[in-house]
Design an enzyme around this catalytic site. Structure first.
Site, PDB file in Angstrom:
ATOM      1  N   HIS A  61      -1.798   0.740   7.603  1.00 40.22           N
ATOM      2  CA  HIS A  61      -2.180   0.776   6.192  1.00 40.22           C
ATOM      3  C   HIS A  61      -2.037   2.211   5.693  1.00 40.22           C
ATOM      4  O   HIS A  61      -2.256   3.161   6.437  1.00 40.22           O
ATOM      5  CB  HIS A  61      -3.624   0.289   6.034  1.00 40.22           C
ATOM      6  CG  HIS A  61      -4.141   0.425   4.633  1.00 40.22           C
ATOM      7  ND1 HIS A  61      -3.515  -0.147   3.566  1.00 40.22           N
ATOM      8  CD2 HIS A  61      -5.225   1.069   4.135  1.00 40.22           C
ATOM      9  CE1 HIS A  61      -4.199   0.132   2.458  1.00 40.22           C
ATOM     10  NE2 HIS A  61      -5.232   0.879   2.782  1.00 40.22           N
ATOM     11  N   CYS A  71       0.831  -1.205   0.000  1.00 40.13           N
ATOM     12  CA  CYS A  71       0.000   0.000   0.000  1.00 40.13           C
ATOM     13  C   CYS A  71       0.867   1.256   0.000  1.00 40.13           C
ATOM     14  O   CYS A  71       0.458   2.296  -0.518  1.00 40.13           O
ATOM     15  CB  CYS A  71      -0.955  -0.005   1.191  1.00 40.13           C
ATOM     16  SG  CYS A  71      -0.165  -0.323   2.783  1.00 40.13           S
TER      17      CYS A  71
END
Length: 1054
Positions: free
Chosen positions: A606, A174
């Site tokens: 994340h 990510c």
């Protein structure tokens, strides 16, 4: 340890099996041990064959799955993979937060690949075996991508118009997606990459391996950008570019610089551009576009140990501390002025300090926010969740070297004003917190309270006179049943709980409380009227007048002083805010282009990006494969920090005075803006066209496969077909009619009892005028009855739409033709063959149906209405079954039903509010199940027992996380957002606790899947089959379960 050696509790062979199962679990993401063992047995312990078996669709379907009896809609039953996370191993270097997360995620991917390669190499050592192993490796990679979330239906992966494409998360990447998307959406950078000219004979001209690597990465980046410009895919797989990063980070040279990934990325691109420039002009060093775009310089000057110094330094990403600051300007002020300290040299006080001044600002100005720090006492990194605000436009004039003297004078003025404000705040604080004891109150309020006390009606009786007095004589002792509150003359409001005397009646038979009544002949004196508030015993008129004059005057003076202080503070604050807002200090505006956000804790999290789309004038959220419209309000909520685990770690601003940074590519001759594929160089244009052709071929193959699955009807022999196209259209029309009739026939069977009652009521008309007249009367009576029933508003306890399909049609404004044909089909139902009257009416209705031709009825519309009602009943049954499971404490089963009910219901609500069920009802119980399952899984994890921990993580991986993924991919309500944050915070809180290393390892592996719900597409398994239900049965069950959920005992519905 060899296979022959023993180990307590497990043999060597068992350990080897466990190791292979662990590898399979990591490669495929499947956590079902029974399925993994079956795959191992079928493949004879061949890891490649086992992976192929597990990724085969038939193997992943549960053996016990049965088809749904009602309704007929098919839905996917696969359970998607959850990506494996890695720990962000930070050091005290505050600039290494993101980069170390990148390094470890790459090592995780490297570990998986090495395991697959090792298993492949063990197959055979000859050349043919190597070729087969290469094919297996390629197949393994494709299968892994499928498990990681690629929908088997390519239409789900098709790009919508010109909407920006996403980047696939190929294993904790990510960070790569967030950075690359931020750069790609900068048109000037995109043009530089796409128009980069790869030098001829790169292998001959490259002097080192690093140069070859940089060129290879540049080429992959060009291909990736080209696909992001003109691909027909919804998202792109960046594996090739990521693999090059992986290869580079494996070397010792790269590992030394892994803490600066973003800088390294720009370094590679800078070297690639410099190489081309050197080849074109070897005698003169040309300007590097990457340096010109991203790098600036600042002057560091000051005094150290009594010596003056002045240095020019280059910067790419400018680091800023977060702790101790409230907004971006405060961070910059703290970074530009290091401060002053007093040091002693030869009995003289010398000031040491440093100032930084920007001498050149880059067109793209990036601030790196240090949101991670190393906790020395705990020995681990921690994330700084402090709130930090930043503006949409920031003016950099005050930080420029050319404005040094002006800025210094204004800083002095700001310092003077802040000192004044501090003094005024201290004075105001003394007014607002007055007193010498531990408890302090506003002075104005205290004066008001004293005034209220003085003007209260005086009392001549001490407050304790009726309580602390002489004991009553026997003659005057109260009767045992006398009310205590009345005897003490205390009102109920003053004494809500009164203790009864020893002689009073027992508590089980309390005497009613009566109002106090004065009885002059039986009572020695009247009851005292006690004031509601304390009051002075005695106060004269002169005293009252004196206090009134003084207290009111003092209070007015205090309030005036407070107002003056607040006004002065407000004026100073406004002066400080306007200090740099004049025209001299607003010449260098920078506009916010992108915000890179981190959610989670220091050891897991994340990343995603908010990027401003200058062509559409809106904020977009780039979250791996997902690209969604956003807003400034959502960006502030997720990026400022302070209230959630999400906060910005990187801000990218662009020079607002350089419109070419965001200008689109134009044609040299015509000056028109080039769109999509026309903006690409010829070689990349051909590359994208080939990829699009492959994708369109995949779409065609999928469509053909779906057509083959449709049962084939008996067709007219080819020799008799004169016009094949017309025959195909006719066949499609017939198919549509049959499908529509099939759905409506099912609905007719559901309500056959109601239809039979309508026929029974028309018995007189049948006897007197025949079957056609009876049909007409029954038709109109049933029509009127259902029309009136449709006027009732649906509630969870009573939804009239479940009673009859026509109630659903009436409430959703279906066309008259659809309603009349549906009702006519119900009277033509063959199941109404009860007696001669029913059969006669049925035949008349059937004959009238045959008279309705294709021109009289849009059968596609008719089919869609009945499909909607079938889906509505499916949603209702899912919801009902889920509520019944929840009511009986079966949260696992309940969640699966409720999730499918919610998402099937969304399809209905897109066509109208009354098409589906109230989504808040489903969402409410879905949240309750989620929170209960999360709490159960956490309890199992905390137990530390190996089996309990495995079960707890299984609940999270198989139920909670897939459900959270489905929630966050749709528009989040405040309640859902709070529930998701609560669950994430619960698990993140374990990071601050001491636990067994085994549990710590499982937690760090599990947390990325919990925090990164957007990395893959996950599906909950389809619920078991649901049986057909009559309308009467469904309505009764709904009423019963809604009643029982709000009571204490379960209700069994037969």
């Amino acid at each position: 340890m060899t296979a022959g050696e023993s180990q307590p509790g497990a043999s060597g062979e068992d350990k080897n099996i466990c190791l292979i199962i662990s590898q399979l679990r990591e490669i495929t993401g499947i956590h079902d041990n029974r399925l993994l063992q079956k795959a191992l047995q079928v493949s004879n312990r061949d890891i490649n064959q086992a992976v192929s078996f597990l990724t085969d669709e038939s193997a992943r379907e549960p053996g016990y799955r049965a088809t749904t009896s009602e309704p007929d809609n098919e839905s996917s039953g696969a359970t998607g993979n959850q990506s494996h996370g890695s720990v962000i191993d930070l050091t005290s270097d505050e600039k290494a937060d993101l980069q170390k997360a990148i390094a470890l995620s790459l090592r995780e991917s490297e570990k998986l690949q090495n395991e697959a390669e090792t298993a492949t190499e063990n197959q055979d050592t000859n050349q043919a075996g190597d070729a087969n192993a290469g094919e297996s490796k390629a197949g393994l990679k494709r299968k892994r991508c499928e498990v990681w979330g690629d929908s088997p239906n390519p239409h789900d992966r098709k790009r919508e118009d010109k909407w920006p494409v996403g980047l696939k998360n190929v294993g904790n990447t990510c960070w790569f997606s967030a950075v690359i998307q931020s750069l790609f959406q900068l048109p000037e950078f995109r043009r530089l990459v796409l128009n980069y000219t790869v030098p001829e004979n790169p292998h001959e001209n490259c002097r080192s391996h690093a140069e070859q690597r940089n060129l290879a990465f540049m080429q992959e980046l060009r291909c990736l950008f080209a696909l992001m410009v003109a691909s027909k895919r919804k998202y792109i797989d960046p594996s090739n570019a990521v693999d090059l990063l992986k290869d580079a980070f494996r070397s010792s040279e790269a590992q030394q610089d892994v803490s600066e990934f973003t800088h390294k990325l720009l370094d590679w691109l800078e070297d690639a551009f410099q190489m081309v420039a050197n080849m074109k002009n070897s005698h003169k060093k040309s300007q590097n576009p990457m340096v010109e775009l991203f790098y600036g310089t600042f002057l560091a000057e000051g005094i150290h140990d009594g010596k003056m110094f002045s240095n020019i330094e280059t910067f790419g990403q400018y680091p800023l501390q977060v702790n101790g600051f409230n907004d971006l300007h405060e961070c910059l002020e703290g970074a530009m002025v290091v401060g002053e300290i007093e040091t002693l040299h030869s009995d003289q006080s010398v000031t040491s300090g440093q100032e930084n001044w920007f001498t050149k600002l880059p067109p793209v100005l990036t601030f790196e926010l240090s949101r991670f720090e190393f906790n020395q006492s705990l020995g681990r990194p921690e994330k700084i969740h402090k709130k930090l605000e930043f503006p949409h436009i920031i003016y950099m004039d005050r930080y420029l070297h050319k404005n040094k003297e002006l800025t210094r004078s204004r800083r002095e003025e700001v310092k003077r004003l802040k000192d004044q404000s501090t003094v005024l705040q201290q004075r105001l604080e003394r007014y607002m917190n007055y007193g010498s004891g531990p408890e302090r109150y506003p002075l104005a309020d205290m004066l008001q309270y004293v005034w209220e006390f003085t003007k209260t009606k005086p009392s001549c009786v001490p407050p304790t006179q009726d309580i602390v007095g002489t004991q009553p004589t026997p003659a005057t002792r109260p009767h045992p049943n006398t009310n205590v509150a009345s005897a003490m003359q205390i009102s109920p409001s003053e004494s809500p709980i009164a203790e009864a005397p020893e002689t009073s009646s027992p508590p089980s038979t309390p005497q009613p409380q009566r109002a106090t009544v004065h009885k002059p002949f039986t009572q020695t004196r009247p009851p005292m009227e006690m004031p509601a508030h304390p009051a002075p015993r005695h106060i004269t008129a002169e005293e009252l007048k004196f206090f009134e004059s003084c207290l009111q005057r003092w209070r007015a003076e205090v309030e005036r002083d407070i107002a003056d202080l607040k006004e002065s503070i407000s004026q100073i604050t406004q002066s400080i805010e306007q200090m740099y807002m004049d025209s001299l200090m607003c010449q260098v505006p920078y506009r916010l282009h992108a915000v890179l956000v981190h959610e989670g804790q220091a050891s897991a999290g994340h990343y995603w990006a908010y990027i401003y789309d200058h062509s559409q004038n809106m904020w977009l959220k780039y979250n791996d494969v997902s690209v969604a419209e956003s807003s400034w309000e959502e960006l502030q909520r997720d990026s400022y920090g302070g209230s959630r685990n999400a906060s910005a770690y990187c801000l990218m601003y662009i020079d607002d005075n350089l419109p070419q940074l965001i200008g689109e590519e134009t044609d040299v001759e015509t000056g028109q803006i080039l769109k999509a594929i026309h903006a690409l160089p010829p070689e990349l244009r051909q590359y994208v066209r080939e990829d699009n052709q492959h994708f369109m071929q995949e779409l065609d193959e999928w469509n053909e496969e779906q057509v083959r699955k449709i049962p084939q009807k008996e067709l007219v022999p080819a020799a008799e077909v004169q016009e094949p196209v017309a025959a195909l259209k006719e066949e499609e029309t017939v198919t549509c009619q049959r499908n529509a009739c099939s759905a409506s026939a099912k609905h007719a069977v559901m309500v056959k009892e109601q239809t039979a009652q309508a026929i029974e009521k028309a018995a007189t008309s049948y006897e007197n005028a025949g079957a056609e007249a009876a049909l007409k009367e029954a038709f109109h009576e049933e029509y009127s009855r259902l029309f009136d029933l449709a006027k009732d508003k649906p509630t969870p306890q009573n939804d009239p739409r479940l009673q009859h399909v026509l109630v659903y049609f009436f409430q959703n404004k279906a066309s008259k033709r659809v309603i009349e044909r549906t009702l006519l089909e119900q009277f033509a139902d063959k199941n109404l063959s009860y007696d001669e009257r029913s059969i006669s009416i049925m035949k008349v209705a059937q004959s009238k149906l045959k008279l309705i031709g294709p021109s009289d009825m849009d059968m596609q519309e008719y089919k869609e209405w009945h499909e909607d009602y079938s889906l509505f009943r499916k949603v209702s049954v899912y919801l009902l079954t889920g509520l019944e499971c929840y009511q009986n404490g079966k949260c696992r089963e309940s969640l699966t039903y409720l999730v499918h009910a919610y998402h099937s219901n969304l399809k209905l609500l897109k066509n109208g509010k009354n098409r589906g069920i109230d989504e808040t009802l489903i969402a409410y119980y879905r949240r309750k199940c989620l929170l209960e399952l999360n709490a159960c899984a956490a309890d199992l994890f905390e137990s530390g027992n190996e089996n309990d921990v495995a079960e707890g993580l299984s609940i999270m991986n198989d139920l909670v996380i897939p459900c959270m993924h489905l929630i966050v991919t749709n528009e989040l309500s405040k309640e859902d957002l709070a529930a998701v944050e609560m669950m994430r915070n619960h698990w993140c809180s374990y990071l601050g606790e001491d636990m067994d290393s085994r549990l710590q390892e499982k937690l760090t592996e599990f947390l990325p899947r919990l925090l990164d719900c957007s990395a893959e597409v996950r599906f909950l398994r389809e619920p078991p089959k649901i049986r057909p239900n009559s309308p009467h049965d469904l309505c009764n069950r709904f009423a019963a379960v809604m009643e029982s959920i709000h009571s204490t005992s379960p209700v069994t519905v037969k």
